[in-house]
Design a protein around this motif. Structure first.
Motif, mmCIF file in Angstrom:
data_model
loop_
_atom_site.group_PDB
_atom_site.id
_atom_site.type_symbol
_atom_site.label_atom_id
_atom_site.label_comp_id
_atom_site.label_asym_id
_atom_site.label_seq_id
_atom_site.Cartn_x
_atom_site.Cartn_y
_atom_site.Cartn_z
ATOM 1 N N ASP A 159 128.904 56.529 65.823
ATOM 2 C CA ASP A 159 127.852 57.548 65.860
ATOM 3 C C ASP A 159 127.980 58.473 67.060
ATOM 4 N N GLN B 248 127.557 57.706 70.174
ATOM 5 C CA GLN B 248 126.721 57.276 71.301
ATOM 6 C C GLN B 248 127.494 56.277 72.187
ATOM 7 N N GLU B 249 127.125 56.266 73.491
ATOM 8 C CA GLU B 249 127.754 55.325 74.426
ATOM 9 C C GLU B 249 126.918 54.056 74.535
ATOM 10 N N TYR B 250 127.549 52.904 74.528
ATOM 11 C CA TYR B 250 126.862 51.617 74.645
ATOM 12 C C TYR B 250 127.450 50.857 75.837
#
Lengths: 446, 291
Positions: free
Chosen positions: B163, B165-167
């Motif tokens: 997606d 996004q950074e995790y």
């Protein structure tokens, strides 16, 4: 009363035929040698074009057969110098037929040996740096100085040794040789007319040079040994390497001398002058040297084995396992053979002495191989990040051809010298004969 | 005749002993398609580039040797057709190296995995070889700062999912290295919690003449992230004192005096004798009767 030697000096005329005439057999022999050298040159060209990657030398084992050949030939050369110097200086009675061989061995090996260093260097363009920026502390610099000094000294000594025979060849009016060769004789003979003053001066100067080249030979070969022993490599860091190398050199050189005596005796039909007694005498020198060599070898390996340093243990294990048969041949067979065969009078014959001399020479070459190659295969730090095939050294066809080319060059130089001067030192042998007769006369009168 | 044959046999035996044992000619490779040993690795560099590296070797009697000049095709796997990244020939060490820019990465799956392949299609001499690598795109950052007089390297580590996004990376070892003369030297390690970690810089680490030390924070051979590295140079090293006053030692520029004296004496002695000998030879020439 028994005389130590039935002595008769050869006449110069006995050898002039070989100097004057070029037989078809001689030409074929030279052609064969040129072809052998040509093979070496082919290998050299391949090495220059493709680089040292076509040899067996790699990052870890950086010295191979070239350095073995260099050390061996230099040893033979120094042995020739030591023997000819000693025989000359101590007026050994049986020196006559041997002197010239020893002198020729010295010069010819000294000319060919250092060439192997050039073959070993990857960046020949950097060679002048050795002279431009020498470090006096470096054993390599010592070696360069020592070899060049030795070469000059040996050439001067050889010139003196040949002077009288050359002068006689110059004065021989009926000698049918090309004009250029007569000019060479004239130039080298230095207006020597064998006047008492000239003879005295030559004899004294030759003795001085003989003493000099004995000392130089010992120093130079010790310097060569120090190139190895001043490092910390297991197998090289030895305090006795200097004398060990000197003894090994004289030992191998004496072996080569015996082989050469046998070859010259056959080719030039010198059976009258080089007798069994000469072989026995040089053979006994070989046997004594074998004993010294055995003592040094035993001492070297015993102290290394007894010390139980971890790296020495790895080195000795590599030597005893991976090079077992070479080790046995180099350090057992080649030492015991001359001691047994020459030590027992019943076994002494020209054939047996020549055979053990050949065994000694082969053994000594292998001894150098075992000193150089297995040592480099056992470094202090484990060999990492390299190809498995590069860890151990394997000589290639290039090194083999260049080694054979070197042997061909040595043989060619001996052959060419045979065209220039007699194979025996005729003038010296006449002196010895005169001395013997004088002594005999004195004994009879007494 | 008999003697000749014996001589030839003896010579052949001698030549065999001399040459046979220590020497062996280099051998050519075996015939037909040979099996390749193929290794494919992923490395994310400090500059953000993705390094794809294929190492091609083959097993011979002499062990594993590199295979040169083999064209290796690199692709990036997507949910449709693979994207061709390029073709590189293996070098002298059997290595084919391709640097991929971040903008060339067009697809990550929902878990964040990126797929790369390296392969050789095969020819008459060599069998085909192929490998795939799936890694998550790890974004490492490092900041060197002094916190309460303690030299500290602050590390953040996040990975990107499909997606975009950074995790944060959680419960993961991280290592601090210093560039040595030949290779990197591990000097400390840390433990990532919620994508962050502080590593204390050890005292007494030698730097260059200005005290500079090149530091690297790395994740090595990780099953999800592969090899990732960031670096920064800081002046935290100890400035070594190279200036020593030494004289007369073997490793100094000028050789010890005793050695110079000994060499001069020896050479003068030897060459003096040579000169003497040459003078005597000249006298021999002069004293000979003329004509």
């Amino acid at each position: 009363m028994s005389k130590p030697f039935e002595y008769s000096a050869p006449k110069l005329e006995e050898f002039t035929h070989d100097i004057e005439h070029t037989s078809r057999r001689w030409l074929l022999w030279v052609l064969l040698l040129v072809c052998i050298i040509g093979l070496g040159i082919f290998a050299l060209v391949m090495q220059i074009v493709k680089g040292h990657v076509i040899t067996g030398m790699r990052d870890n084992v950086v010295w191979g057969i070239y350095i073995v050949n260099f050390v061996f030939l230099m040893g033979v050369s120094y042995a020739g110098a030591l023997l000819s110097g000693s025989l000359q200086l101590f007026r050994t009675k049986w020196r006559g037929p041997i002197l010239r061989f020893a002198e020729l061995i010295t010069i010819i090996s000294l000319c060919i040996g250092p060439l192997y260093i050039l073959l070993c260097i990857g960046r020949l363009d950097r060679l002048p740096f050795l002279l431009m920026y020498p470090r006096i502390q470096s054993p390599i610099t010592w070696d360069v100085i020592a070899i060049s000094t030795d070469l000059v000294g040996c050439f001067i000594f050889l010139w003196m040794a040949l002077l009288r025979d050359i002068a006689r060849l110059r004065d021989k009016a009926d000698l049918r040789v090309p004009r250029w060769r007569k000019a060479v004789y004239r130039f080298l003979a230095l207006n020597y007319q064998d006047t008492p003053e000239q003879r005295k001066r030559l004899k004294f100067t030759k003795d001085v040079m003989a003493a000099m080249i004995i000392a130089i030979a010992i120093i130079v070969y010790s310097v060569l040994a120090w190139i190895f022993s001043l490092t910390l490599q297991p197998g090289w860091d030895s305090t006795i390497f200097g004398p060990y190398f000197v003894i090994a050199a004289v030992y191998s050189g004496t072996g080569v001398l015996i082989v050469l005596m046998a070859i010259y005796r056959k080719i030039y039909r010198l059976e009258r002058y080089i007798t069994r007694k000469h072989f026995v005498h040089v053979g006994i020198v070989l046997m004594v040297l074998a004993m010294f060599f055995a003592y040094f070898t035993f001492s070297e390996y015993l102290t290394r084995w007894y010390g139980q340093k971890e790296v020495d243990g790895r080195y000795l294990s590599h030597l005893y396992n991976d090079y077992f048969w070479l080790f046995i041949f180099a350090n057992y067979i080649s030492i015991l053979a001359p001691i047994i065969v020459i030590g027992i009078p019943r076994f002494r014959s020209i054939k047996t002495i020549v055979t053990v001399a050949v065994i000694s020479v082969v053994g000594l070459w292998l001894n150098r191989y075992l000193i150089i190659v297995p040592t480099l295969e056992v470094p202090y730090l484990p060999i990492q990040d390299t190809r498995e095939a590069w860890v151990d050294y394997q000589g290639t066809w290039v090194e083999l051809l260049l080694s054979i080319g070197g042997i061909g060059s040595v043989a060619l130089l001996f052959t060419l010298f045979g065209k220039l001067v007699p194979p025996l030192d005729v003038s010296e042998m006449e002196d010895i004969e005169a001395e013997m007769l004088e002594k005999e006369k004195k004994l009879v009168n007494a | 005749m008999k003697t000749n044959t014996r001589n030839i046999l003896a010579f052949a035996l001698l030549a065999g002993i001399l040459c046979g044992a220590p020497l062996r000619a280099q051998e050519e490779g075996a015939e037909g398609p040979a099996v390749l040993d193929f290794a494919f690795k992923y490395f994310k560099r400090s500059n953000g580039l993705y390094e794809l590296k294929a190492v091609v070797t083959t097993e011979t009697e002499d062990g594993y040797v590199p295979v040169r000049d083999l064209p290796i095709d690199f692709t990036h796997l997507t949910d449709a057709d693979p994207v061709v990244l390029g073709q590189v020939k293996t070098d002298y060490d059997g290595v084919a190296l391709l640097m991929v820019k971040p903008e060339d990465i067009v697809y990550r799956d929902t878990g964040g995995l990126m797929g790369f392949t390296a392969g050789f299609e095969g020819n008459e001499a060599w069998d085909m070889a192929y490998e795939e690598v799936y890694v998550k795109d790890l974004r490492l950052t490092m900041t060197a700062e002094v916190v309460d007089s303690v030299k500290t390297v602050h590390v953040t580590a996040h990975y990107i999912k499909g997606d975009g996004q950074e995790y944060p990376v959680n419960e993961q070892d991280i290592f601090l290295f210093k560039q040595g003369m030949l290779s990197k030297l591990q000097i400390a390690d840390g433990w990532l919690v919620e994508g962050e970690c502080d590593i204390e810089f050890p005292e007494g680490i030698p730097g260059d003449k200005d005290g500079n030390v090149a530091l690297f924070v790395s994740v090595l051979e990780h099953p999800d992230f592969g090899n990732v590295e960031v670096s920064e140079t800081v002046a935290w090293g100890v400035i070594p004192n190279y200036v020593t006053e030494e004289s007369g030692l073997l490793w100094t520029t000028v050789a010890p005096t005793w050695m110079i004296v000994l060499l001069i004496v020896l050479l003068a002695g030897v060459w003096g004798h040579y000169v003497y000998a040459m003078i005597q030879m000249r006298k021999i020439k002069k004293t000979g009767p003329k004509g």
